[in-house]
Write a protein that holds these residues in place. Structure first.
Motif, PDB file in Angstrom:
ATOM      1  N   VAL A   1      42.400  44.064  31.578  1.00  0.00           N
ATOM      2  CA  VAL A   1      41.149  44.517  32.182  1.00  0.00           C
ATOM      3  C   VAL A   1      41.388  45.290  33.477  1.00  0.00           C
ATOM      4  O   VAL A   1      40.830  46.373  33.669  1.00  0.00           O
ATOM      5  CB  VAL A   1      40.175  43.342  32.414  1.00  0.00           C
ATOM      6  CG1 VAL A   1      38.987  43.760  33.252  1.00  0.00           C
ATOM      7  CG2 VAL A   1      39.704  42.792  31.075  1.00  0.00           C
TER       8      VAL A   1
ATOM      9  N   MET B   1      33.050  40.585  35.058  1.00  0.00           N
ATOM     10  CA  MET B   1      34.428  40.353  34.618  1.00  0.00           C
ATOM     11  C   MET B   1      35.198  39.553  35.658  1.00  0.00           C
ATOM     12  O   MET B   1      34.766  39.432  36.792  1.00  0.00           O
ATOM     13  CB  MET B   1      35.121  41.678  34.313  1.00  0.00           C
ATOM     14  CG  MET B   1      35.111  42.670  35.443  1.00  0.00           C
ATOM     15  SD  MET B   1      35.777  44.280  34.993  1.00  0.00           S
ATOM     16  CE  MET B   1      34.547  44.898  33.890  1.00  0.00           C
TER      17      MET B   1
ATOM     18  N   ARG C   1      34.072  35.790  39.352  1.00  0.00           N
ATOM     19  CA  ARG C   1      33.864  37.055  38.661  1.00  0.00           C
ATOM     20  C   ARG C   1      33.316  38.080  39.645  1.00  0.00           C
ATOM     21  O   ARG C   1      32.937  37.746  40.753  1.00  0.00           O
ATOM     22  CB  ARG C   1      32.847  36.880  37.535  1.00  0.00           C
ATOM     23  CG  ARG C   1      33.261  35.913  36.480  1.00  0.00           C
ATOM     24  CD  ARG C   1      32.153  35.662  35.501  1.00  0.00           C
ATOM     25  NE  ARG C   1      31.002  35.066  36.186  1.00  0.00           N
ATOM     26  CZ  ARG C   1      29.777  34.976  35.680  1.00  0.00           C
ATOM     27  NH1 ARG C   1      29.537  35.431  34.478  1.00  0.00           N
ATOM     28  NH2 ARG C   1      28.796  34.426  36.353  1.00  0.00           N
TER      29      ARG C   1
ATOM     30  N   ARG D   1      42.217  43.495  26.209  1.00  0.00           N
ATOM     31  CA  ARG D   1      42.541  42.070  26.222  1.00  0.00           C
ATOM     32  C   ARG D   1      42.370  41.596  27.662  1.00  0.00           C
ATOM     33  O   ARG D   1      42.457  42.394  28.597  1.00  0.00           O
ATOM     34  CB  ARG D   1      43.968  41.858  25.732  1.00  0.00           C
ATOM     35  CG  ARG D   1      44.145  42.218  24.251  1.00  0.00           C
ATOM     36  CD  ARG D   1      45.527  41.829  23.718  1.00  0.00           C
ATOM     37  NE  ARG D   1      46.627  42.304  24.544  1.00  0.00           N
ATOM     38  CZ  ARG D   1      47.288  43.452  24.353  1.00  0.00           C
ATOM     39  NH1 ARG D   1      46.928  44.252  23.353  1.00  0.00           N
ATOM     40  NH2 ARG D   1      48.278  43.804  25.136  1.00  0.00           N
ATOM     41  N   PRO D   2      42.119  40.303  27.878  1.00  0.00           N
ATOM     42  CA  PRO D   2      41.878  39.817  29.249  1.00  0.00           C
ATOM     43  C   PRO D   2      42.949  40.245  30.256  1.00  0.00           C
ATOM     44  O   PRO D   2      42.627  40.591  31.392  1.00  0.00           O
ATOM     45  CB  PRO D   2      41.836  38.307  29.083  1.00  0.00           C
ATOM     46  CG  PRO D   2      41.373  38.101  27.684  1.00  0.00           C
ATOM     47  CD  PRO D   2      41.963  39.235  26.893  1.00  0.00           C
TER      48      PRO D   2
ATOM     49  N   LEU E   1      43.169  36.515  34.598  1.00  0.00           N
ATOM     50  CA  LEU E   1      42.955  35.426  33.631  1.00  0.00           C
ATOM     51  C   LEU E   1      42.687  34.086  34.304  1.00  0.00           C
ATOM     52  O   LEU E   1      41.896  33.289  33.816  1.00  0.00           O
ATOM     53  CB  LEU E   1      44.178  35.279  32.725  1.00  0.00           C
ATOM     54  CG  LEU E   1      44.320  36.305  31.617  1.00  0.00           C
ATOM     55  CD1 LEU E   1      45.670  36.140  30.923  1.00  0.00           C
ATOM     56  CD2 LEU E   1      43.200  36.172  30.622  1.00  0.00           C
TER      57      LEU E   1
END
Length: 168
Positions: free
Chosen positions: A41, A144, A153, A37-38, A148
């Protein structure tokens, strides 16, 4: 006599990983990150950090993004050496020492930054400290966010060297 090009970069696609045809470490990393899930990570990334290089999400049209982290067991460290992986001073961003490799590898980063993980195979000649080496490797690049709420990224690169030998 059979001739082949000096450089081959081929996208294999992540379905190849999902069908069990990739290196086990690479497959484990892919599964861990893609199933997270975010908010998980960062935690899922930690066990793999020694094998990863991390780079910015800023890239020019003809080169991959600059590298800001090289893990102690990273394939790039193995290939380019300890001196390359741990530069001293505050010079320019870390780049691979071979400009031709930079050009050939950029498309995989562009692909990952467009939103889809990149998995591929490469075989190429690399110039390292004046010596020519032929290297074959699998590589997975995933873009990524560090959290959140982050507005930037980074790319996580996991490369597995399959074959490496000096050419001349």
């Amino acid at each position: 006599m059979l001739t082949r090009p000096d450089t081959v970069f081929t996208e294999l696609g992540t379905k190849t990983i999902e069908h069990g045809l990739a290196d086990p470490l690479l497959s484990e990393f892919y599964e861990a990150v893609m199933s997270a899930r975010p908010e998980e990570v960062q935690q899922k990334l930690k066990p793999f950090l020694p094998h990863l290089s991390l780079c910015s999400d800023k890239m020019s049209s003809d080169a991959p993004p600059p590298i800001f982290y090289v893990g102690g067991k990273c394939g790039q460290r193995e290939l380019f050496g300890e001196d390359w992986a741990t530069p001293t001073g505050t010079g320019p961003a870390l780049r691979t020492p071979d400009p031709q490799l930079e050009l050939a590898s950029a498309e995989g980063y562009r692909h990952a930054l467009s939103g889809t993980p990149y998995y591929g195979y490469a075989r190429t000649l690399v110039d390292v400290n004046g010596g020519k080496f032929e290297v074959a490797f699998e590589r997975l690049i995933i873009a990524m966010r560090p959290s959140l709420k982050s507005d930037y990224r980074f790319c996580a690169y996991l490369g597995i060297i399959q074959d490496l030998h000096r050419k001349f």
